[in-house]
Design a protein around this motif. Sequence first.
Motif: not given
Length: 69
Positions: A25-29, A34-37
């Motif tokens: 996952x990643x952080x999205x401004x 968190x958002x999955x890849x």
Amino acid sequence: MVDTPFGTIEFTHTKRGLAEIIKHTMLAKGRPLRIATKQATVRDLLRAGRIANMINRSEFEDQLQGEEA
């Protein structure tokens, strides 16, 4: 399930550990969650049998080959 103006969010249970979830996952401004890849999304949709027919398969050929075997 949570209905939003953009559609319905469905949460499903996973046995994956926190480290595995964070890894894919990643952080999205400006977003609190968190958002999955893309790769994790395709993998999990196929595994759960959810809306797999909506995936643009040509965009994910590399990821799909190992998941459908």
